[in-house]
Each structure stands twice: as structure tokens, then as C-alpha cells.
Design a protein around this motif. Structure first.
Motif, PDB file in Angstrom:
ATOM      1  N   THR A  22       7.242 -46.637  41.862  1.00 52.15           N
ATOM      2  CA  THR A  22       6.370 -47.423  42.746  1.00 52.15           C
ATOM      3  C   THR A  22       5.258 -46.588  43.341  1.00 52.15           C
ATOM      4  OG1 THR A  22       7.737 -47.025  44.711  1.00 52.15           O
ATOM      5  CG2 THR A  22       8.303 -48.908  43.346  1.00 52.15           C
ATOM      6  N   GLY A  23       5.093 -45.362  42.900  1.00 47.89           N
ATOM      7  CA  GLY A  23       4.069 -44.502  43.482  1.00 47.89           C
ATOM      8  C   GLY A  23       2.663 -45.012  43.241  1.00 47.89           C
ATOM      9  N   ALA A  24       1.737 -44.549  44.094  1.00 50.87           N
ATOM     10  CA  ALA A  24       0.345 -44.995  44.002  1.00 50.87           C
ATOM     11  C   ALA A  24      -0.548 -43.980  43.313  1.00 50.87           C
ATOM     12  CB  ALA A  24      -0.196 -45.276  45.404  1.00 50.87           C
ATOM     13  N   GLY A  25       0.028 -42.884  42.811  1.00 51.30           N
ATOM     14  CA  GLY A  25      -0.786 -41.845  42.195  1.00 51.30           C
ATOM     15  C   GLY A  25      -1.160 -42.179  40.759  1.00 51.30           C
ATOM     16  N   ILE A  26      -1.361 -41.130  39.964  1.00 49.73           N
ATOM     17  CA  ILE A  26      -1.705 -41.286  38.555  1.00 49.73           C
ATOM     18  C   ILE A  26      -0.421 -41.552  37.788  1.00 49.73           C
ATOM     19  CG2 ILE A  26      -2.711 -40.137  36.550  1.00 49.73           C
ATOM     20  CD1 ILE A  26      -4.358 -38.455  38.523  1.00 49.73           C
ATOM     21  N   ARG A  27      -0.407 -42.643  37.002  1.00 45.03           N
ATOM     22  CA  ARG A  27       0.812 -43.065  36.342  1.00 45.03           C
ATOM     23  C   ARG A  27       0.609 -43.178  34.835  1.00 45.03           C
ATOM     24  NH1 ARG A  27       2.435 -48.252  39.847  1.00 45.03           N
ATOM     25  NH2 ARG A  27       0.179 -48.520  39.829  1.00 45.03           N
TER      26      ARG A  27
END
Length: 784
Positions: free
Chosen positions: A745-750
């Protein structure tokens, strides 16, 4: 752990992922499906003699097992996005405010900060080091980077949780911020931001690890003290105390002190079924001057947080002058006694105009020969100079159409107060029902039919306060009587009927002798007094008389102002038929006139609100016609407790119709030091017209032991933060899913990943269960 063992991946992966199939078998898949169905029906020959209710469950179980096998042949998978390795950062934010030095649980050890350090070192599992980096921060009143956990101390004098999270999520520039893990008790006792919109807009999920107990046993807290910022000298002031407690039973002693002088003291019962208690305490304001009042709870020794039992409050006792205009159309007793009562109040400047004959008038209290020369102010500016206008028995025809419009605008636009009294030529009997002022009055005016009796007539009845009246200081004529005689001075009849001192003060007044019939109160109106033949106390005996209740004193807000109607003109009886030293008639009129006059909008309004360690200044400056002076130059001179004054200009805020700004720091400090601040605001009209005028206010910044107030865990705020940002609230003993929640669920680079599910234990357990269930049914029904 059970979920991950059964389904191979975390709950977060399933919530964020999409189902797909890795194998596209095409025709082979359909051939396999037909073959499995054929086998099912071939084995079904043995069940031809069974009833349908036996055959159907077995066939359904066979089909379900076939579906599971075909699903496995199709190689199920989850399509998910998870953090790309090596380019993302997870911020660890630790609450280092003073409340974190309190116990993390019911015992004394460890502290909340110690518990946070241990969780970071031992229990919080983040994605692998090669996948994310970590950055350590701490906050109290401000957000700061932290060199190490060992250096963190719970010394912050305030908690600005929302500000710290928003600043971190919005301004982190050392890489892609994937998530924030905040370890806190949820305290929020300051800051500029009051909502979560800015934090949610960053798109960074916040995972909150909640520390501290949800309730602190045996704690008694003075949650709030509500007092007016300014009062007049030698008046009764009501302090509303809000007390929260976690006790099982008992009481607490409350004292209000001005230095060493005790102004009031009461005992408040603490009901375990009501964790929040509200108590009103009345005390005398005393002489003019600035007073720093201390409100104290004498809590028992078992209270674990005695620091939240005292609050200080700044009370500015200043002499205010109220200008009152009273227009009366005929000589009568009520006019004479109102003038006498109001004249006893030095804070009221009363100007009266009385029509003694059709061609003769009498003015009193005027400043010069031109004031009220025509019976009504000659200009709108002159009318707007008054705080309260009282209309007696004056017919509507005494004013022209322009003056009627002025009177309605006086209430609605200027924000003045108006009181209409009963009389032969008043209200509907005086034709006011068809004039603009009727819209401002709190009751509907109903003119009697031409052949009906007038609405104003002789009638004997008692004035009785309503529940709203008893809760308001508008008609408080019993406080001084109670303070002189107390409960011991009540009559036996009053005690028998359970009357309070205020109720007895009204019940023992002489009967009134006239009444003006009113229409129904309007939706926004409040009835403070009723005309009724209710309980009467005379010579120590209780007399009960009949009669229905009718509105007697009614008030309502209208526009920016306030209007009221008193449907009698015989309150003079309260003065003539009581002993010479009975103050209730004078108290009633002084309270009523002062209350309405003080509600009028001031021409220059300066509000100084202390919010955490900041001063929020708002200045509304108007001309004589009460139009905003948007083009003025407004400057504030702020004097801190150390006397080092400084100046700042206040810009115009069009959306609020006022000048203002928030002053959050002095010099290089992070916040304004606690203490009493003096604010002098000067306005200069554009173009240099007129002279500059100054308004002064005082404000108190900071609270002693602020972090001891609201020290229990704030689950509600943490849940709101997590919901708004897409994170979760975690308990210290259940952090197993945090790593996967951040990864998926992270908001970084995925990056997009396909996670195979063909070897998930769930499918094989399901297949075994289906075949076991089929075998059991065959065994029971004789198919084997």
C-alpha cells in the motif's frame, strides 16, 4: 500468521491485488472440464436409485472438486503493485512530547517513549533493507530529524501530531516517501491545521502505532473552563466547568481563586455512570482590572495526574459604557420605575424621550439640545450609535416610513438590540404588525379584529421562568438573594416544593396586573418568562393558582442583532409591593438592559485567541454606518510577558470581512513563550482622513502541564488519520502485518508483480474437504 499460511500471502496483497490466471489453456481446458463431468456422471450410475435430495448434494460436491482442479490447472495468480527495491523510504516518526513520559500501561513502567523505542528496535518489521530505506524523525511542537533513538527525550511542551505528519509527508525531499509509521498516544493540543485534507492530499499512507492506555484509572481532569473574556465590574459571572473522571464514585471540591482570595467554592458529585460532568459556578467579578483566575480541583491522593486539576483563566474586568435609547408614547408608572432601576447602573447611559401630551415631549439624559429634538434620531449614524432601543407604548404612526426602515436595519444590519414593551399603543395594538420591524420581533403580531377587545388588557398573573430562563443569566435575580441568605434562608414551602433560590425569588414576587396578548413565538425565539398562575410563595406558605402559560419575555437573534418582547407594563408592582430593600425589580431591569445592550455588535471588534503557542488576531473595523473599513491600515503592537514589544501589520481577509493574521513565533523561537500578552491594534483610515484609534486586548498563551490534559490514548484521532490516508492503526502487540501493508500500500515508486497461487494450501485443503464430504455422504446413504 494463520491467514498468510493458508493463503500464502498477506491480507494486504489480496485487498490490493487483482485475480488472474497464468495459463491460457484454451481448448484443452474445455476438454478437461467435459472429461471431469463425464467421470462424475459415470460414477453416478450407482446413485440412480437414490432420491433426488440424496443425489443432488453428491453431484454438487463432485462439481465443486472439479472446479478446484480446473482452477489449479489454470495457474491462478495475484497481480499486485509493490514497492520497487532500493528507491523508497519509510519514515519512522516518534512522538517526543511530555505525555510520552507517562506510563505505557496500567503500571509505572515502561514509559510510552521507552515502549516506542523497544518496538522500533525489536518488533516493527519493515520490508527488507534492500527494498526500502528508513528515516527517523520526532515531534512535539515541531517536526525534527532524529540522529538516533537513544537521543530521544519526552520533553516536548506540546503535541502537534497533524502538523508534524503533514509537514513530513508534504516536504520530505530525500527520496520517494512510501509510508509514515508514527508511534504516538494520539495527543493533539496545538497546531495550525484543524482538518486532515492537506495530509490526505499527499497520498502518503500513515500507519499509527497506538501507545498508552485508553483510560487512566482514578484520573480526575479539569477538561475545560468557559468564561467570558470581558465582564463589567461588580457583576455576577458564571463559570462553566467541564470535569472528566475515571473514578468509581465520590466528589471533588472546586475553588475559583484570584490570587489568595477565594471567589467561589463548591462540591461537585462524580457519578461513575457519567464520565463527563458539567457544573456552573457563579461568582462576583469585583473591581475593574485584569484578573488571572485559578480554577482548582482538590482531587484525592489517588489521582495519578494532579497536573491536570488546575487551569488558569484571564478575566478582563473592564467598565463598558452602554448607550440606551428609550422612546415612550405616554406617561405611565412603568416608564418612571424603569428609569429609576437603570439609573442605578453606572455602566448605562440612558436617554429617554417621553410624549407627555399630543404636542409636548420631555427628554432626559440627552447630551445636548439637538439630541432627540424630533423624538427619533435625526440620522442613521445617530441611531446606530445606540446599543439598545426600547419601544414603549408608542404607535407606529409616530414614525415615518424611512424611520421604520432605519429601525429594522438597526437590528438586522447594525447588529443592535431592541426591546418592545407592552402598552395601549404598543405592538399589534399600535399598528406595528404591518411595519418592517415586525419581521425582527421574536413573536408573530396578531392585530385584534375591529370589533374585538384590544390585545392589551388588565390581567393578574405570576411571572414564571422557563427552563431556558433558569439556565440563562438574563433573568437571574436570585444569585444575590441566595448569597445573602443561602439555602437556609428559603421558606418552608419553597423547600417542600423543591424550589431553587432563583425559582423562589421569582415565585415570591407580587402578581403582575396587565398583559398584552402575543402571537406564537417564531422558530428561532426563546421564551425566558411565562405568564401563569403557578406555584406562589407568600409568607412562608405555598399557594397554587390555576391558569395556562403564555409567553411573557421572548427574545431571538435577527440578522446581526437581537430583539425581545416583554408583554407587560406592570413590573413596577415588584418595586412598590415589596420591602424598600428588596433589589429584585432593579436587578431584573439592570440585568435585562445590560444583557441586551452588551449583545449589540461593537463598532470595533478585536478578538485575540490563543491557539497552542500562537496568537490568532482578528479585527473588524466599521464606520459610523457600520460598513467595513476594508481600505484602512491596521497595525498590531504585541507586548510579550518580558515587555519586548514588536509590531506587525494585519492584512485584510475578504472572506472573513476582517483584518487579521496568526502570529506563531517571536524572533527565532519555535513558538510564543507562555504568559500574558497585550495586543494594541491601531487603525488609520486610508487617505489620512480622521485620527487613528486603538483597541486593546489581553490574551494568555500556554497552559501549565498542558501534556497532562487529555493524556489517555486518542484512538478516535488516530483512526481518522489512518482512514484519511489509507493506512491502519496498529496495537503494539499485533504488528505482524505491518511489513506487508507497507509493501503493498506504499505511495512510493512501485513495480507490478504476479504472485502465483497454485501452491497455496487453501486449494488443496478445500479439495480434500470436498472429497471427504462426498465420501461421507456416500458412506451414510449406501453408495459405497
Amino acid at each position: 500468521m494463520g491467514f498468510e499460511w493458508l493463503f500464502k500471502y498477506s491480507r494486504s496483497a489480496y485487498e490490493r491485488g487483482e485475480w488472474t490466471f497464468a495459463n491460457e489453456l484454451g481448448v484443452f481446458w474445455w476438454i478437461a472440464a467435459v472429461g471431469l463431468l463425464a467421470l462424475s456422471f459415470a460414477f453416478g450410475r450407482r446413485m440412480r436409485g437414490w432420491p433426488l435430495l440424496h443425489r443432488a448434494p453428491v453431484h454438487i460436491l463432485q462439481l465443486a472438486a472439479a472446479v478446484v482442479i480446473l482452477t489449479l490447472l489454470a495457474a491462478p495468480a495475484l497481480e499486485v503493485e509493490r514497492l520497487a527495491p532500493g528507491v523508497n523510504t519509510v519514515a519512522m516518526l516518534v512522538d517526543a512530547s511530555a505525555s510520552m513520559a507517562l506510563a505505557a500501561g496500567a503500571g509505572s513502567e515502561p514509559t510510552r517513549l521507552d515502549a516506542a523505542k523497544r518496538l522500533i528496535e525489536e518488533d516493527i518489521r519493515l520490508p527488507a533493507e534492500g527494498e526500502v530505506r528508513t528515516a527517523l524523525f520526532h515531534f512535539g511542537n515541531r517536526l525534527h530529524p532524529a540522529a538516533s533513538l537513544d537521543a530521544l527525550q519526552a520533553t516536548g511542551e506540546g503535541s502537534r501530531l497533524v502538523d508534524a505528519l503533514t509537514d513530513l509527508a508534504a516536504h520530505y525531499d530525500q527520496g520517494a516517501l512510501a509510508a509514515v509509521v508514527v508511534l504516538t498516544d494520539g495527543a493533539q493540543n496545538g497546531g495550525d491545521r484543524t482538518d486532515l485534507e492537506d495530509l490526505a492530499a499527499t497520498g502518503v499512507p500513515v500507519h499509527a502505532v497506538a501507545l498508552g492506555p485508553v483510560a487512566i484509572a482514578d484520573d480526575i481532569e479539569l477538561q475545560d473552563v468557559l468564561l467570558p473574556p470581558r465582564v463589567a465590574p461588580n457583576t455576577q459571572v458564571t463559570a462553566r466547568l467541564v470535569i472528566s473522571h475515571e473514578t468509581t464514585a465520590g466528589s471533588v471540591r472546586v475553588r475559583i481563586r484570584d490570587g489568595r482570595s477565594v471567589l467561589a467554592a463548591e462540591t461537585v458529585a462524580l457519578d461513575p455512570r457519567t464520565p463527563i460532568v458539567t457544573e456552573d459556578i457563579v461568582f462576583a467579578s469585583g473591581s475593574a482590572g485584569l484578573k488571572e483566575l485559578a480554577v482548582e480541583l482538590s482531587a484525592p491522593a489517588s489521582d495519578p495526574l494532579p497536573g491536570n486539576n488546575t487551569r488558569s483563566h484571564l478575566l478582563d474586568v473592564a467598565a463598558s459604557r452602554y448607550r440606551v435609547l428609550y422612546l415612550e408614547g405616554e406617561p405611565r408608572w412603568e416608564f418612571k420605575f424603569i428609569r429609576r432601576a437603570v439609573a442605578e447602573d453606572d455602566a448605562i447611559d440612558l436617554a429617554t424621550w417621553l410624549r407627555t401630551t399630543p404636542r409636548k415631549t420631555y427628554r432626559q439624559g440627552v447630551a445636548g439640545p439637538d439630541q432627540l429634538a424630533e423624538g427619533f434620531p435625526a440620522s442613521l449614524e445617530a441611531l446606530y450609535d445606540y446599543h439598545l432601543v426600547i419601544l414603549g407604548s408608542l404607535p407606529a404612526t409616530a414614525l415615518d416610513d424611512r424611520q421604520h426602515d432605519w429601525l429594522e436595519a438597526y437590528v438586522a444590519e447594525r447588529g443592535g438590540s431592541l426591546l418592545a414593551l407592552a402598552g395601549r399603543n404598543a405592538l399589534a395594538d399600535g399598528g406595528w404588525d404591518v411595519k418592517p420591524l415586525a419581521r425582527a420581533l421574536p413573536v408573530v403580531l396578531e392585530r385584534p379584529a375591529p370589533d374585538a377587545a384590544p390585545a392589551y388588557a388588565a390581567l393578574e398573573y405570576a411571572a414564571h421562568p422557563t427552563a431556558a430562563g433558569l439556565a440563562s443569566d438574563l433573568i437571574d435575580i436570585g444569585s444575590q438573594s441566595a448569597s445573602q441568605g443561602g439555602a437556609a434562608g428559603q421558606s418552608p414551602g419553597a423547600v417542600e416544593y423543591g424550589l431553587t433560590p432563583l425559582e423562589e425569588a421569582w415565585a415570591s414576587l407580587p402578581m403582575l396586573a396587565d398583559y398584552q396578548r402575543l402571537g406564537p413565538p417564531k422558530l428561532g425565539a426563546t421564551v425566558y418568562l411565562e405568564a401563569q398562575g403557578n406555584v406562589r410563595v407568600e409568607r412562608g406558605a405555598v399557594i397554587v393558582r390555576g391558569g395556562g402559560a403564555r409567553p411573557l419575555l421572548v427574545a431571538q437573534p435577527y440578522g446581526f442583532g437581537r430583539s425581545a418582547v416583554l408583554a407587560t407594563a406592570s413590573t413596577w408592582r415588584w418595586r412598590m409591593r415589596t420591602p424598600a430593600d428588596d433589589p429584585r425589580h432593579s436587578l431584573f431591569w439592570r440585568q435585562l438592559v445590560r444583557h441586551l445592550a452588551s449583545a449589540a455588535a461593537p463598532q470595533r471588534r478585536l478578538s485575540v485567541a490563543a491557539q497552542g503557542g500562537a496568537l490568532n488576531l482578528r479585527v473588524a473595523w466599521k464606520n459610523a454606518r457600520f460598513d467595513p473599513l476594508a481600505d484602512a491600515t491596521v497595525t498590531a503592537r504585541i507586548t510579550p510577558p518580558d515587555g519586548a514589544a514588536f509590531e506587525t501589520s494585519l492584512p485584510w481577509i475578504g472572506s472573513e470581512g476582517a483584518f487579521g493574521k496568526t502570529v506563531a513565533a517571536i524572533g527565532g523561537s519555535e513558538q510564543m513563550p507562555p504568559g500574558i500578552y497585550r495586543v494594541d491594534v491601531t487603525a488609520q483610515v486610508a487617505g489620512g482622513l480622521g485620527t487613528a484609534e486603538t483597541v486593546t486586548r489581553l490574551a494568555q498563551v500556554g497552559t501549565r502541564n498542558l501534556e497532562h490534559f487529555g493524556a489517555a490514548r486518542n484512538d478516535a484521532l488516530l483512526a481518522r488519520i489512518a482512514t484519511a490516508t489509507g493506512g491502519q492503526v496498529w496495537r503494539p502487540d499485533d504488528l505482524a502485518g505491518l511489513r506487508e501493508a507497507i509493501a503493498f500500500t506504499g505511495a512510493g515508486i512501485r513495480e507490478r508483480h504476479r504472485l502465483p497461487l497454485w501452491d497455496a494450501p487453501f486449494f488443496y485443503l478445500l479439495l480434500v474437504l470436498l472429497k471427504c464430504a462426498e465420501w461421507s455422504l456416500r458412506r451414510i446413504w449406501g453408495g459405497i
